[in-house]
Design a protein around this motif. Structure first.
Motif, short mmCIF file in Angstrom:
data_model
loop_
_atom_site.label_atom_id
_atom_site.label_comp_id
_atom_site.label_asym_id
_atom_site.label_seq_id
_atom_site.Cartn_x
_atom_site.Cartn_y
_atom_site.Cartn_z
N MET A 229 0.73 -1.34 -0.13
CA MET A 229 0.21 0.01 0.44
C MET A 229 0.99 1.40 0.05
O MET A 229 0.24 2.22 -0.67
CB MET A 229 -0.32 0.44 1.15
CG MET A 229 -1.63 1.34 1.25
SD MET A 229 -3.18 1.41 2.84
CE MET A 229 -4.14 0.01 1.74
N ALA A 232 2.65 1.78 -3.38
CA ALA A 232 1.58 2.33 -4.04
C ALA A 232 0.94 3.32 -4.36
O ALA A 232 0.94 4.31 -5.05
CB ALA A 232 0.36 1.28 -3.86
N ASN A 233 1.24 4.04 -3.62
CA ASN A 233 0.65 5.70 -2.70
C ASN A 233 1.71 5.96 -3.45
O ASN A 233 1.86 7.34 -3.92
CB ASN A 233 0.96 6.02 -1.46
CG ASN A 233 -0.57 5.07 -0.77
OD1 ASN A 233 -1.58 4.90 -1.68
ND2 ASN A 233 -0.75 4.38 -0.38
N TYR A 237 0.29 5.51 -7.81
CA TYR A 237 -0.95 4.32 -8.12
C TYR A 237 -2.10 4.96 -7.54
O TYR A 237 -2.07 5.29 -6.15
CB TYR A 237 -0.50 3.09 -8.01
CG TYR A 237 0.51 2.56 -8.95
CD1 TYR A 237 -0.34 1.70 -10.34
CD2 TYR A 237 1.34 2.30 -9.14
CE1 TYR A 237 0.79 1.59 -11.41
CE2 TYR A 237 2.18 2.32 -9.98
CZ TYR A 237 2.02 1.61 -11.28
OH TYR A 237 3.21 1.31 -12.31
N HIS A 238 -3.50 4.52 -8.48
CA HIS A 238 -4.76 4.42 -7.51
C HIS A 238 -4.80 3.84 -6.28
O HIS A 238 -5.69 3.95 -5.47
CB HIS A 238 -5.46 4.45 -8.35
CG HIS A 238 -5.52 6.43 -9.65
ND1 HIS A 238 -5.29 7.24 -9.26
CD2 HIS A 238 -5.70 5.55 -11.23
CE1 HIS A 238 -5.30 8.02 -10.66
NE2 HIS A 238 -5.16 7.36 -11.54
N SER A 239 -4.44 2.23 -6.63
CA SER A 239 -4.91 1.61 -5.29
C SER A 239 -4.07 0.28 -4.97
O SER A 239 -2.95 0.20 -6.72
CB SER A 239 -6.34 0.99 -5.53
OG SER A 239 -6.22 0.47 -7.19
N PRO A 240 -4.03 -0.31 -4.01
CA PRO A 240 -3.00 -0.78 -4.47
C PRO A 240 -3.20 -2.45 -5.03
O PRO A 240 -2.52 -3.04 -6.03
CB PRO A 240 -2.96 -2.07 -2.85
CG PRO A 240 -3.27 -0.53 -2.09
CD PRO A 240 -4.07 -0.01 -2.77
N SER A 241 -4.15 -2.81 -5.60
CA SER A 241 -4.67 -3.32 -6.77
C SER A 241 -4.37 -3.28 -8.20
O SER A 241 -3.69 -4.39 -8.75
CB SER A 241 -6.38 -3.77 -6.73
OG SER A 241 -6.95 -2.40 -7.41
N ALA A 242 -3.92 -1.63 -8.32
CA ALA A 242 -4.43 -1.02 -9.75
C ALA A 242 -2.31 -1.59 -9.75
O ALA A 242 -1.59 -1.96 -10.85
CB ALA A 242 -4.36 -0.26 -10.09
#
Length: 261
Positions: A229, A232-233, A237-242
């Motif tokens: 997380m 990603a931030n 990235y918009h989300s960890p999944s992306a």
């Protein structure tokens, strides 16, 4: 066995025999080996942790059991991303010429790992065992030749001074979302020229190169304990999944599996 030795970069390599020499080395987080080259060809990989290897043409970020082949006389620099354990196989120039003439990435299979570990023991144990080493070498050579390429984070580096200037600035700020128009104004070139040069000199589009840069930075941050997380931030990235989706598409595994020893 020939007992004539020559020294280089902290490792004693036999002048004639044996054909292969193994070494294992531990590096603390953020330590490095500055630019150097070997007369021998070299297979380098981490048994634990993540290493970044720089060559004049590319930056390679390698997770556990991903290896890089460095041909004879190839200049390179090593950066430890976290505490790492590195295993090196040095091969004389004549034997190395039978493999790859340029830098090459590969996956270290369980069999190859066992062969290399046992070759290390056969050469460095208190009672070295040359006959055992001689039995290992033919199978190791066969395994090397038949090992498939491994997806690794390879970041090609351009030679054009304008492009290199942009890449160096982006390496310092991998979350930068500036466009080629912005960078063109910085270095005095049109975005059309920069687009063409990126393709010619890196084999990638600008967007693809920036994604590889962020992937390399992500591996480095994850190796040093950051969460998915958090990474990603930091990288926008918009989300960890992306982020996980991008990582898996590029390297074939999720971040957790890729970094698992």
């Amino acid at each position: 066995m020939d007992k004539t030795w020559r020294k280089g970069y902290g490792l004693e390599i036999p002048a004639q025999a044996p054909t292969l020499v193994m070494s294992s080395k531990f590096y603390r987080n953020q330590s490095r080996e500055n630019w150097h080259a070997h007369e021998a060809a070299q297979l380098l990989f981490c048994t634990r942790g993540v290493v970044r290897v720089l060559t004049p043409q590319s930056s390679w970020t390698l997770g556990p059991l991903r290896a890089i082949w460095l041909p004879s006389d190839c200049p390179h620099e090593l950066h430890a991303l976290g505490d790492i354990q590195v295993l090196n196989l040095y091969m004389d120039r004549h034997s190395g010429d039978a493999f790859w003439p340029e830098c090459h990435s590969l996956h270290v299979s369980p069999l190859m790992n066992e062969l290399l570990q046992n070759l290390l023991l056969a050469q460095t144990a208190t009672s070295a065992n040359p006959s055992r080493a001689a039995l290992i070498v033919p199978l190791l050579f066969d395994e090397l030749k038949n090992t498939p390429d491994s997806p690794v984070c390879k970041l090609p580096l351009p030679t054009d001074r304008r492009l290199l200037s942009i890449c160096e600035l982006m390496l310092a700020t991998p979350d930068n979302n500036a466009t080629l128009d912005f960078w063109g104004n910085k270095v005095g070139a049109s975005s059309r020229t920069l687009t063409r040069l990126f393709r010619e000199q890196t084999g990638m589009t600008f967007a693809r190169w920036r994604q590889q840069l962020r992937l390399s930075e992500a591996i480095a941050q994850l190796a040093q304990g950051d969460t998915v997380m958090s990474v990603a931030n930091k990288l926008g990235y918009h989300s960890p999944s992306a982020f996980i989706s991008m990582f898996k598409k590029s390297l074939g595994e999720t971040p957790q599996r890729y970094l698992r020893t």
